[in-house]
Scaffold this motif. Structure first.
Motif, PDB file in Angstrom:
ATOM      1  N   ASN A  64      43.700 -10.711  -6.543  1.00  0.00           N
ATOM      2  CA  ASN A  64      42.599 -11.507  -6.003  1.00  0.00           C
ATOM      3  C   ASN A  64      42.318 -11.086  -4.564  1.00  0.00           C
ATOM      4  O   ASN A  64      43.197 -10.545  -3.888  1.00  0.00           O
ATOM      5  N   VAL A  65      41.112 -11.404  -4.136  1.00  0.00           N
ATOM      6  CA  VAL A  65      40.686 -10.973  -2.804  1.00  0.00           C
ATOM      7  C   VAL A  65      40.460 -12.200  -1.923  1.00  0.00           C
ATOM      8  O   VAL A  65      39.967 -13.232  -2.396  1.00  0.00           O
ATOM      9  N   GLY A  66      40.842 -12.086  -0.660  1.00  0.00           N
ATOM     10  CA  GLY A  66      40.623 -13.190   0.274  1.00  0.00           C
ATOM     11  C   GLY A  66      40.183 -12.684   1.632  1.00  0.00           C
ATOM     12  O   GLY A  66      40.400 -11.514   1.976  1.00  0.00           O
ATOM     13  N   GLY A  67      39.557 -13.573   2.414  1.00  0.00           N
ATOM     14  CA  GLY A  67      39.218 -13.272   3.801  1.00  0.00           C
ATOM     15  C   GLY A  67      40.307 -13.805   4.728  1.00  0.00           C
ATOM     16  O   GLY A  67      41.301 -14.383   4.280  1.00  0.00           O
ATOM     17  N   GLN A  68      40.114 -13.595   6.027  1.00  0.00           N
ATOM     18  CA  GLN A  68      41.138 -14.004   7.000  1.00  0.00           C
ATOM     19  C   GLN A  68      40.652 -15.115   7.922  1.00  0.00           C
ATOM     20  O   GLN A  68      41.393 -15.583   8.783  1.00  0.00           O
ATOM     21  N   ASN A  69      39.382 -15.520   7.732  1.00  0.00           N
ATOM     22  CA  ASN A  69      38.789 -16.541   8.593  1.00  0.00           C
ATOM     23  C   ASN A  69      37.390 -16.849   8.069  1.00  0.00           C
ATOM     24  O   ASN A  69      36.816 -16.028   7.351  1.00  0.00           O
ATOM     25  N   ILE A  70      36.877 -18.007   8.398  1.00  0.00           N
ATOM     26  CA  ILE A  70      35.457 -18.311   8.228  1.00  0.00           C
ATOM     27  C   ILE A  70      35.052 -19.195   9.410  1.00  0.00           C
ATOM     28  O   ILE A  70      35.911 -19.732  10.115  1.00  0.00           O
ATOM     29  N   TYR A  71      33.741 -19.368   9.570  1.00  0.00           N
ATOM     30  CA  TYR A  71      33.254 -20.384  10.502  1.00  0.00           C
ATOM     31  C   TYR A  71      32.871 -21.603   9.673  1.00  0.00           C
ATOM     32  O   TYR A  71      32.492 -21.458   8.510  1.00  0.00           O
ATOM     33  N   PHE A  72      32.937 -22.798  10.263  1.00  0.00           N
ATOM     34  CA  PHE A  72      32.746 -23.995   9.429  1.00  0.00           C
ATOM     35  C   PHE A  72      31.284 -24.366   9.208  1.00  0.00           C
ATOM     36  O   PHE A  72      30.973 -25.134   8.304  1.00  0.00           O
ATOM     37  N   GLN A  73      30.370 -23.829  10.040  1.00  0.00           N
ATOM     38  CA  GLN A  73      28.953 -24.164   9.833  1.00  0.00           C
ATOM     39  C   GLN A  73      28.431 -23.467   8.581  1.00  0.00           C
ATOM     40  O   GLN A  73      28.935 -22.426   8.187  1.00  0.00           O
ATOM     41  N   GLU A  74      27.376 -24.032   8.002  1.00  0.00           N
ATOM     42  CA  GLU A  74      26.807 -23.478   6.761  1.00  0.00           C
ATOM     43  C   GLU A  74      26.073 -22.168   6.996  1.00  0.00           C
ATOM     44  O   GLU A  74      26.158 -21.236   6.195  1.00  0.00           O
ATOM     45  N   SER A  75      25.271 -22.121   8.074  1.00  0.00           N
ATOM     46  CA  SER A  75      24.462 -20.931   8.376  1.00  0.00           C
ATOM     47  C   SER A  75      23.814 -21.175   9.728  1.00  0.00           C
ATOM     48  O   SER A  75      23.943 -22.266  10.285  1.00  0.00           O
ATOM     49  N   GLY A  76      23.130 -20.176  10.255  1.00  0.00           N
ATOM     50  CA  GLY A  76      22.357 -20.407  11.466  1.00  0.00           C
ATOM     51  C   GLY A  76      22.722 -19.492  12.609  1.00  0.00           C
ATOM     52  O   GLY A  76      23.284 -18.415  12.414  1.00  0.00           O
ATOM     53  N   ALA A  77      22.410 -19.949  13.822  1.00  0.00           N
ATOM     54  CA  ALA A  77      22.508 -19.109  15.013  1.00  0.00           C
ATOM     55  C   ALA A  77      23.944 -19.100  15.541  1.00  0.00           C
ATOM     56  O   ALA A  77      24.259 -19.738  16.545  1.00  0.00           O
ATOM     57  N   TYR A  78      24.809 -18.400  14.850  1.00  0.00           N
ATOM     58  CA  TYR A  78      26.219 -18.295  15.256  1.00  0.00           C
ATOM     59  C   TYR A  78      26.596 -16.816  15.210  1.00  0.00           C
ATOM     60  O   TYR A  78      27.354 -16.369  14.342  1.00  0.00           O
ATOM     61  N   THR A  79      26.030 -16.071  16.119  1.00  0.00           N
ATOM     62  CA  THR A  79      26.154 -14.615  16.120  1.00  0.00           C
ATOM     63  C   THR A  79      27.595 -14.151  15.945  1.00  0.00           C
ATOM     64  O   THR A  79      28.487 -14.604  16.665  1.00  0.00           O
ATOM     65  N   GLY A  80      27.792 -13.301  14.976  1.00  0.00           N
ATOM     66  CA  GLY A  80      29.113 -12.706  14.774  1.00  0.00           C
ATOM     67  C   GLY A  80      30.012 -13.489  13.834  1.00  0.00           C
ATOM     68  O   GLY A  80      31.102 -13.027  13.521  1.00  0.00           O
ATOM     69  N   GLU A  81      29.575 -14.657  13.405  1.00  0.00           N
ATOM     70  CA  GLU A  81      30.436 -15.471  12.532  1.00  0.00           C
ATOM     71  C   GLU A  81      30.069 -15.277  11.058  1.00  0.00           C
ATOM     72  O   GLU A  81      28.985 -14.782  10.733  1.00  0.00           O
ATOM     73  N   ILE A  82      30.954 -15.695  10.173  1.00  0.00           N
ATOM     74  CA  ILE A  82      30.773 -15.553   8.723  1.00  0.00           C
ATOM     75  C   ILE A  82      31.042 -16.923   8.098  1.00  0.00           C
ATOM     76  O   ILE A  82      32.077 -17.534   8.379  1.00  0.00           O
ATOM     77  N   SER A  83      30.135 -17.398   7.255  1.00  0.00           N
ATOM     78  CA  SER A  83      30.307 -18.736   6.660  1.00  0.00           C
ATOM     79  C   SER A  83      31.124 -18.654   5.370  1.00  0.00           C
ATOM     80  O   SER A  83      31.328 -17.570   4.803  1.00  0.00           O
ATOM     81  N   ALA A  84      31.521 -19.824   4.902  1.00  0.00           N
ATOM     82  CA  ALA A  84      32.283 -19.884   3.642  1.00  0.00           C
ATOM     83  C   ALA A  84      31.454 -19.343   2.477  1.00  0.00           C
ATOM     84  O   ALA A  84      31.959 -18.591   1.638  1.00  0.00           O
ATOM     85  N   SER A  85      30.169 -19.702   2.429  1.00  0.00           N
ATOM     86  CA  SER A  85      29.365 -19.239   1.283  1.00  0.00           C
ATOM     87  C   SER A  85      29.152 -17.731   1.360  1.00  0.00           C
ATOM     88  O   SER A  85      29.122 -17.049   0.332  1.00  0.00           O
ATOM     89  N   GLN A  86      29.007 -17.196   2.580  1.00  0.00           N
ATOM     90  CA  GLN A  86      28.889 -15.730   2.700  1.00  0.00           C
ATOM     91  C   GLN A  86      30.164 -15.049   2.211  1.00  0.00           C
ATOM     92  O   GLN A  86      30.124 -14.050   1.489  1.00  0.00           O
ATOM     93  N   LEU A  87      31.309 -15.605   2.609  1.00  0.00           N
ATOM     94  CA  LEU A  87      32.586 -15.011   2.179  1.00  0.00           C
ATOM     95  C   LEU A  87      32.703 -15.070   0.650  1.00  0.00           C
ATOM     96  O   LEU A  87      33.064 -14.088  -0.001  1.00  0.00           O
ATOM     97  N   LYS A  88      32.338 -16.227   0.112  1.00  0.00           N
ATOM     98  CA  LYS A  88      32.445 -16.405  -1.342  1.00  0.00           C
ATOM     99  C   LYS A  88      31.548 -15.400  -2.080  1.00  0.00           C
ATOM    100  O   LYS A  88      31.911 -14.868  -3.133  1.00  0.00           O
ATOM    101  N   SER A  89      30.380 -15.102  -1.494  1.00  0.00           N
ATOM    102  CA  SER A  89      29.422 -14.211  -2.173  1.00  0.00           C
ATOM    103  C   SER A  89      29.928 -12.768  -2.271  1.00  0.00           C
ATOM    104  O   SER A  89      29.384 -11.967  -3.019  1.00  0.00           O
ATOM    105  N   THR A  90      30.978 -12.422  -1.523  1.00  0.00           N
ATOM    106  CA  THR A  90      31.540 -11.063  -1.633  1.00  0.00           C
ATOM    107  C   THR A  90      32.409 -10.919  -2.878  1.00  0.00           C
ATOM    108  O   THR A  90      32.770  -9.820  -3.270  1.00  0.00           O
ATOM    109  N   GLY A  91      32.805 -12.069  -3.448  1.00  0.00           N
ATOM    110  CA  GLY A  91      33.753 -12.029  -4.561  1.00  0.00           C
ATOM    111  C   GLY A  91      35.141 -12.517  -4.146  1.00  0.00           C
ATOM    112  O   GLY A  91      36.051 -12.607  -4.966  1.00  0.00           O
TER     113      GLY A  91
END
Ligand code: PGA
Length: 256
Positions: A64-91
């Motif tokens: 299985n594949v995992g990330g090492q961090n996410i940001y807690f906001q859903e989306s928006g002006a948070y330059t350089g951050e990655i959201s949970a849904s973005q991480l999930k969309s990678t698989g």
């Protein structure tokens, strides 16, 4: 009583894209050939690798594949951050939260981590939630308090049903990347304490089913003795996860 055994690699900020793809291919091939128990094998890679390695893993692989961090906001002006849904969309299906390096260098606190856990679970990512004391906290005998507070403030706000998707990882900060491993007895003592805390906050059944990993200079030599402890359900592996042979040998400790 059975609970899920897991060996998870944490590549940290290592490997360029091509190196990551090639290491992951080796891991998948070896895991498919050699890992024969029910243990989970997870690779937590930098964001740039996730889509590529998740595709390599496909639906048939046992890795299985995992990330090492996410940001807690859903989306928006948070330059350089990655959201949970973005991480999930990678698989990816797992995410490490609250690693001591993130707590120390990026000032992540319990409040932020509790929001990150909510965001991860909302999007179907299983948190690998890290807790652990510094050397100074161990030497001054404050480690049970420190770990109890990290649990209480960071993850125990979750409802029972959400908490069952959480993997806990005890990583004594003084043992990470230092070659100093906690002795099996030291690790077991803390793992038993953590399981007790889960039982008092939730209930014994949930505590009995919570996977608690040990992390900190874990390698193929010391893993068998650590993983033989009654409350240690696998490992979160840094340095040794960058060598396919070592990582798979650690995962194979649970072969039966
Ligand atoms: P290490 O790292 O195995 O290199 O000590 C463990 C971790 O930080 O997750």
């Amino acid at each position: 009583m059975t609970r899920k055994k897991i060996v998870a690699g944490n590549w940290k900020m290592n490997l360029d894209y091509q190196q990551g793809i090639s290491l992951f291919s080796e891991i998948v091939n070896m895991a498919n050939d050699e890992v024969i128990g029910n243990q989970g094998v997870v690779v937590c890679a930098p964001f740039i690798h996730l889509h590529g390695i998740a595709q390599l893993a496909g639906s048939m692989s046992r890795v299985n594949v995992g990330g090492q961090n996410i940001y807690f906001q859903e989306s928006g002006a948070y330059t350089g951050e990655i959201s949970a849904s973005q991480l999930k969309s990678t698989g990816a299906t797992y995410v490490i939260l609250g690693h001591s390096e993130r707590r120390a260098y990026f000032h992540e606190d319990d409040d932020q981590l509790s929001k990150k856990a909510d965001a991860a679970l909302k999007h179907g990512l299983k948190p690998i939630f890290c807790i652990g004391e510094t050397q100074e906290e161990r030497e001054s005998d404050r480690f049970f308090d420190v770990i109890g507070t990290q649990l209480e403030k960071g993850i125990f706000h979750l409802a029972d049903s959400d908490f069952s998707d959480v993997v806990l990882a005890y990583e004594p900060v003084w043992a990470i990347g230092t070659g100093l491993t906690a002795t099996p007895e030291q690790a077991q003592e803390v793992h038993a304490f953590i399981r007790n805390e889960v039982a008092s906050h939730y209930n014994q059944d949930i505590a009995d089913h919570t996977t608690i990993l040990y992390g900190g200079s874990c390698n193929p030599k010391n893993a068998p003795e650590l993983f033989a402890q009654p409350d240690i359900d696998g490992g979160l592996i840094g340095g040794a996860s960058l060598k396919s042979r070592d990582f798979i040998d650690i995962a194979k400790v649970f072969n039966r």
